[in-house]
Every structure is written in C-alpha cells, then in structure tokens.
Design a protein around this motif. Structure first.
Motif, short mmCIF file in Angstrom:
data_model
loop_
_atom_site.label_atom_id
_atom_site.label_comp_id
_atom_site.label_asym_id
_atom_site.label_seq_id
_atom_site.Cartn_x
_atom_site.Cartn_y
_atom_site.Cartn_z
N VAL A 76 0.90 -1.15 -0.08
CA VAL A 76 -0.03 0.14 -0.21
C VAL A 76 0.81 1.15 -0.04
O VAL A 76 1.87 1.17 0.75
N VAL A 77 0.59 2.16 -0.84
CA VAL A 77 1.14 3.43 -0.89
C VAL A 77 0.37 4.50 -0.28
O VAL A 77 -1.04 4.71 -0.74
N SER A 78 0.92 5.29 0.39
CA SER A 78 -0.24 6.72 0.88
C SER A 78 0.15 7.74 -0.16
O SER A 78 1.40 8.30 -0.37
N MET A 79 -0.94 8.56 -0.38
CA MET A 79 -0.77 9.87 -1.14
C MET A 79 -1.42 10.77 -0.15
O MET A 79 -2.59 10.76 0.20
N GLU A 80 -0.58 12.04 0.06
CA GLU A 80 -1.17 13.05 0.85
C GLU A 80 -0.89 14.30 0.28
O GLU A 80 0.42 14.79 0.06
N ALA A 81 -1.80 15.34 0.23
CA ALA A 81 -1.49 16.53 0.02
C ALA A 81 -0.85 17.43 1.24
O ALA A 81 -1.58 17.23 2.20
N ILE A 82 0.45 17.81 0.99
CA ILE A 82 1.15 18.31 2.15
C ILE A 82 1.12 20.03 2.08
O ILE A 82 1.34 20.31 3.19
N ARG A 83 1.40 20.67 0.78
CA ARG A 83 1.51 22.00 1.07
C ARG A 83 0.95 22.56 -0.10
O ARG A 83 0.77 21.87 -1.37
N THR A 84 0.68 23.77 -0.39
CA THR A 84 0.31 24.48 -1.36
C THR A 84 1.35 25.30 -2.13
O THR A 84 2.22 26.00 -1.34
N THR A 85 1.70 25.40 -3.31
CA THR A 85 2.41 26.13 -3.96
C THR A 85 1.96 27.28 -4.90
O THR A 85 2.52 28.25 -5.38
N ARG A 86 0.58 26.91 -5.07
CA ARG A 86 -0.16 28.16 -5.86
C ARG A 86 -1.53 28.41 -5.35
O ARG A 86 -2.14 27.10 -5.19
N PRO A 87 -1.93 29.33 -4.66
CA PRO A 87 -3.35 29.30 -4.05
C PRO A 87 -4.46 29.14 -4.81
O PRO A 87 -4.26 29.52 -6.10
N SER A 88 -5.46 28.49 -4.45
CA SER A 88 -6.64 28.57 -5.29
C SER A 88 -7.28 29.77 -5.60
O SER A 88 -7.14 30.69 -4.71
N ARG A 89 -7.97 29.62 -6.63
CA ARG A 89 -8.84 30.94 -7.09
C ARG A 89 -10.19 30.89 -6.29
O ARG A 89 -10.89 31.95 -6.36
N PHE A 90 -10.49 29.81 -5.78
CA PHE A 90 -11.89 29.74 -4.99
C PHE A 90 -11.50 30.14 -3.40
O PHE A 90 -10.48 29.79 -2.72
N PRO A 91 -12.24 31.22 -2.89
CA PRO A 91 -12.04 31.75 -1.85
C PRO A 91 -12.14 30.79 -0.50
O PRO A 91 -11.82 31.21 0.69
N MET A 92 -12.87 29.75 -0.57
CA MET A 92 -13.24 29.22 0.68
C MET A 92 -12.95 27.58 0.46
O MET A 92 -13.54 26.79 0.17
N PRO A 135 -0.46 24.42 4.18
CA PRO A 135 0.69 25.69 4.32
C PRO A 135 1.01 26.00 2.76
O PRO A 135 1.17 25.04 1.99
N LEU A 136 1.41 27.34 2.78
CA LEU A 136 1.75 27.85 1.59
C LEU A 136 3.27 27.85 1.41
O LEU A 136 3.93 28.39 2.25
N THR A 137 3.98 27.23 0.48
CA THR A 137 5.36 27.45 0.22
C THR A 137 5.73 27.99 -1.21
O THR A 137 4.86 27.80 -2.12
N GLN A 138 6.88 28.13 -1.45
CA GLN A 138 7.50 28.55 -2.97
C GLN A 138 7.53 27.19 -3.49
O GLN A 138 8.18 26.31 -2.81
N TRP A 139 7.27 27.05 -4.97
CA TRP A 139 7.45 26.06 -5.68
C TRP A 139 9.07 25.39 -5.78
O TRP A 139 9.16 24.32 -5.20
N HIS A 140 9.91 26.28 -5.78
CA HIS A 140 11.15 26.12 -5.93
C HIS A 140 11.76 25.56 -4.48
O HIS A 140 12.67 24.63 -4.65
N SER A 141 11.29 26.27 -3.59
CA SER A 141 12.04 26.01 -2.29
C SER A 141 11.49 24.62 -1.90
O SER A 141 12.07 23.82 -1.08
N ALA A 142 10.11 24.50 -2.17
CA ALA A 142 9.48 23.29 -1.80
C ALA A 142 10.07 22.12 -2.44
O ALA A 142 10.41 20.99 -1.76
N ALA A 143 10.29 22.24 -3.91
CA ALA A 143 11.11 21.13 -4.78
C ALA A 143 12.53 20.75 -4.33
O ALA A 143 12.95 19.98 -4.65
N ASN A 144 13.03 22.04 -3.75
CA ASN A 144 14.39 21.92 -3.35
C ASN A 144 15.28 21.92 -4.81
O ASN A 144 16.29 21.13 -4.64
N ASP A 145 14.69 22.39 -5.87
CA ASP A 145 15.50 22.34 -7.01
C ASP A 145 17.06 22.72 -7.15
O ASP A 145 17.74 22.16 -7.94
N ARG A 146 17.22 23.94 -6.71
CA ARG A 146 18.31 24.44 -6.78
C ARG A 146 19.08 24.74 -5.63
O ARG A 146 20.07 25.63 -5.42
N ALA A 147 19.09 23.76 -4.61
CA ALA A 147 20.13 23.81 -3.42
C ALA A 147 21.21 23.23 -3.76
O ALA A 147 21.60 22.39 -4.47
#
Length: 101
Positions: free
Chosen positions: A50-66, A72-84
């Motif tokens: 069994v593999v678990s999949m979980e939404a853990i952070r937001t990289t771009r806020p939703s257009r829906f207000p509620m 938690p909101l993070t920057q995509w590049h810092s979340a992905a650690n692409d250029r570390a």
C-alpha cells in the motif's frame, strides 16, 4: 473531463525493484488516499503493498476563496529543493551536522 479512467503513477516494488501498478484505491479523503499496488516483475515477485498519497502543501493558492482544507503555502522551488547547493552529494546522516554556538 476526457472520460478516461484516472491513471495512478506506477512505482517501484520495495521488495525487488520491479514495476508495480495500482490495483485499487482504499481510504480516501480530500487530502489523503491509500493506493494498493501489485508487483509485475516477470520473475513472479508477486509483492502487494500500500502506498499513501497526501496533499502536504500549497505552491499556488486556489482561485476559490473558501478551501475545505488549508494547506501551508510554500514557494515551488524551495518546496522542490531544485536549486539547493546540498543536492550535489549524498544526504548526511542524522545527528552528524556540525553545531556552531
């Protein structure tokens, strides 16, 4: 919607390293899902897991207000650690980092 069934990603079998494919979906919520996988190794590994999949952070806020869940909101590049700078070598062992006073 295209009308095609949802295709879940294949993963590697933790027992033999062969390709494993999703067979069914278990526990589900808006931010969590369990997916049951079956190894397709031609040497007949047969491992099921069994593999678990979980939404853990937001990289771009939703257009829906509620949103139903606030992630938690993070920057995509810092979340992905692409250029570390620490991506060039193997990860360090826990507890071996030098502590400076």
């Amino acid at each position: 919607m295209s009308g095609r069934p949802v295709q879940l990603p294949h993963v590697c079998c933790p027992a033999c390293g062969g390709r494993a494919f999703a067979r069914s979906v278990g526990k589900k919520s808006l931010v969590y899902r369990e997916v049951y996988y079956h190894c397709r190794n031609p040497d007949a590994c047969g491992h099921q897991f069994v593999v678990s999949m979980e939404a853990i952070r937001t990289t771009r806020p939703s257009r829906f207000p509620m949103p139903r869940h606030k992630l938690p909101l993070t920057q995509w590049h810092s979340a992905a650690n692409d250029r570390a700078a620490n991506d060039d070598g193997p990860p360090s062992e826990p507890g071996t980092a030098a502590i400076t006073p």
